[in-house]
Enzyme design. Structure first.
Site, PDB file in Angstrom:
ATOM      1  N   TYR A  20       5.250  -1.544  -4.123  1.00 35.13           N
ATOM      2  CA  TYR A  20       4.011  -2.316  -3.968  1.00 35.13           C
ATOM      3  C   TYR A  20       4.079  -3.578  -4.829  1.00 35.13           C
ATOM      4  CZ  TYR A  20      -0.872  -3.680  -4.263  1.00 35.13           C
ATOM      5  OH  TYR A  20      -2.038  -4.413  -4.232  1.00 35.13           O
ATOM      6  N   GLU A  42      -9.752  -2.092  -2.595  1.00 30.85           N
ATOM      7  CA  GLU A  42     -10.135  -2.556  -3.933  1.00 30.85           C
ATOM      8  C   GLU A  42     -11.498  -1.991  -4.317  1.00 30.85           C
ATOM      9  OE1 GLU A  42      -8.257  -3.862  -6.113  1.00 30.85           O
ATOM     10  OE2 GLU A  42      -6.592  -4.577  -4.893  1.00 30.85           O
ATOM     11  N   TRP A  50      -5.187   1.934  -9.857  1.00 26.80           N
ATOM     12  CA  TRP A  50      -4.719   1.505  -8.535  1.00 26.80           C
ATOM     13  C   TRP A  50      -3.696   2.481  -7.958  1.00 26.80           C
ATOM     14  CZ3 TRP A  50      -6.005  -0.757  -4.408  1.00 26.80           C
ATOM     15  CH2 TRP A  50      -5.058  -1.072  -3.439  1.00 26.80           C
TER      16      TRP A  50
END
Length: 195
Positions: A20, A42, A50
């Site tokens: 990522y 988000e 995350w």
């Protein structure tokens, strides 16, 4: 965080996170579906790490019809109940409701003659900003993310505060917050310049 390939801002210790970091974070996302997905994820990330969302991303995509706004916009209470029972995603009613609402807002933008990409990218800050030397140089929000948050809220979006908006701006390539010396910084700069 350094590894055999050099400095990475984050993710060096986890293959999913590393991919990522290297291939997605900071790369321009200009399509409606992609932006809607990133804004949704988000929002789900708010208050969590995350990596938690990243590990559940495939489950989120399955649960939310691959974040196709037309499909999510028609979700009803049965869909909400299904989502709230889905252990593969973050089961937060406010965030689930916001994701469905925001799909409707995406369609509302279209009906008004604009698009989510136009709205989001109109808030891109000066791309010539210096590379941050450490995480202390990376803001949590900016005037541009505050303006984007307000613009999204005016269009009916929810769960899009200035900090969430800035995280989306980072994820979608409106800014390049890869640290100076990061192995992904130059490739991200090139992708932003091209896209």
């Amino acid at each position: 965080m350094a590894d055999a390939d050099g400095l990475r801002c984050f993710g060096a210790d986890d293959p999913l996170y590393r991919a990522y970091h290297d291939d997605e974070w900071g790369r321009p996302v200009r399509d409606e579906r992609g932006l809607y997905e990133r804004i949704s994820l988000e929002a789900f990330q708010s208050g969590l790490a995350w990596i938690t969302i990243l590990r559940k991303r495939d489950n989120f995509r399955a649960a939310f019809a691959n974040f196709e706004p037309e499909a999510v916009a028609v979700f009803d209470e049965d869909d909400v109940a299904r989502l709230m029972a889905d252990v593969g995603i973050v089961r937060n009613r406010l965030k689930v409701d916001a994701t469905i609402n925001n799909a409707r807002a995406v369609l509302g933008l279209r009906d008004a003659g604009t698009s989510l990409p136009e709205l989001v990218w109109s808030h891109r800050p000066d791309p010539g900003r210096r590379a941050p030397s450490g995480w202390g140089d990376v803001p949590a929000l900016t005037p541009e993310s505050t303006a984007l948050s307000k613009a999204l809220k005016r269009e009916g979006f929810r769960f899009v505060g200035p900090t969430t908006a800035y995280a989306a701006m980072q994820a979608c390539g409106l800014v390049n917050d890869h640290l100076a010396g990061c192995v992904a910084r130059a490739a991200t700069e090139a992708a932003q310049a091209a896209g």
